[in-house]
Design a protein around this motif. Structure first.
Motif: not given
Length: 167
Positions: A112-141
């Motif tokens: 990923v580049e930020g939340r975007r899949a590096a190989a597919e620019p239309r695909l945005h991933l959320l809740g993907y653990g710390d791959w997307v950002g600190p706490g992104s898989a938590t209820l608050v994050g």
């Protein structure tokens, strides 16, 4: 598959905690689970969800069958072209439907580049653990990253309407 169900408007965090606590106590005492929170519904009707419901903006569709070069496709032949897709995962990401995009590495991860899949620019991933950002898989994050993602994607699309297909 059934369409998602909104929890009753009055089901706030306190009510959900009480229901979950009762369910856990019942199980610990050897009694049957009464369905707990899942018996009420799937989606907490927080104010923005209620507003979207009241505007008539929530339209459930069955899970799509596959991804295409331009969007989504269902087994009945229905297609939907998408400029962006937000794939919301949790602690154990469900990635099976993304296989046609060939975005996973040999270890099953998606670069990923930020939340975007590096190989597919239309695909945005959320809740993907710390791959997307600190706490992104938590209820608050998850909520914080989701709001930021939708705002950024809408801006990238020039303010075009963002179609949401809840599971």
């Amino acid at each position: 598959m059934r369409p998602p169900r909104l929890l009753p408007d009055e089901a706030d965090g306190r009510a959900l905690f009480e229901i979950a606590s009762r369910c856990r106590a019942a199980l610990l005492e050897g009694r049957d689970d009464d369905g707990g929170v899942a018996g009420l519904g799937d989606i907490v009707a927080v104010p923005p969800v209620r507003a979207a419901r009241d505007r008539g903006d929530l339209h459930a569709r069955p899970m799509f069958d596959r991804l295409t070069a331009t969007g989504l496709a269902w087994t009945n032949g229905t297609t939907l072209d998408c400029s962006a897709m937000i794939w919301c995962t949790a602690f154990r990401p469900a990635l099976r439907h993304l296989a046609p995009l060939r975005v996973r590495d040999p270890h099953g991860r998606i670069a990923v580049e930020g939340r975007r899949a590096a190989a597919e620019p239309r695909l945005h991933l959320l809740g993907y653990g710390d791959w997307v950002g600190p706490g992104s898989a938590t209820l608050v994050g998850a909520g914080l990253y989701a709001r930021d993602a939708v705002d950024a994607i809408a801006a990238e699309l020039g303010g075009r309407r963002v179609h949401r297909t809840p599971r």
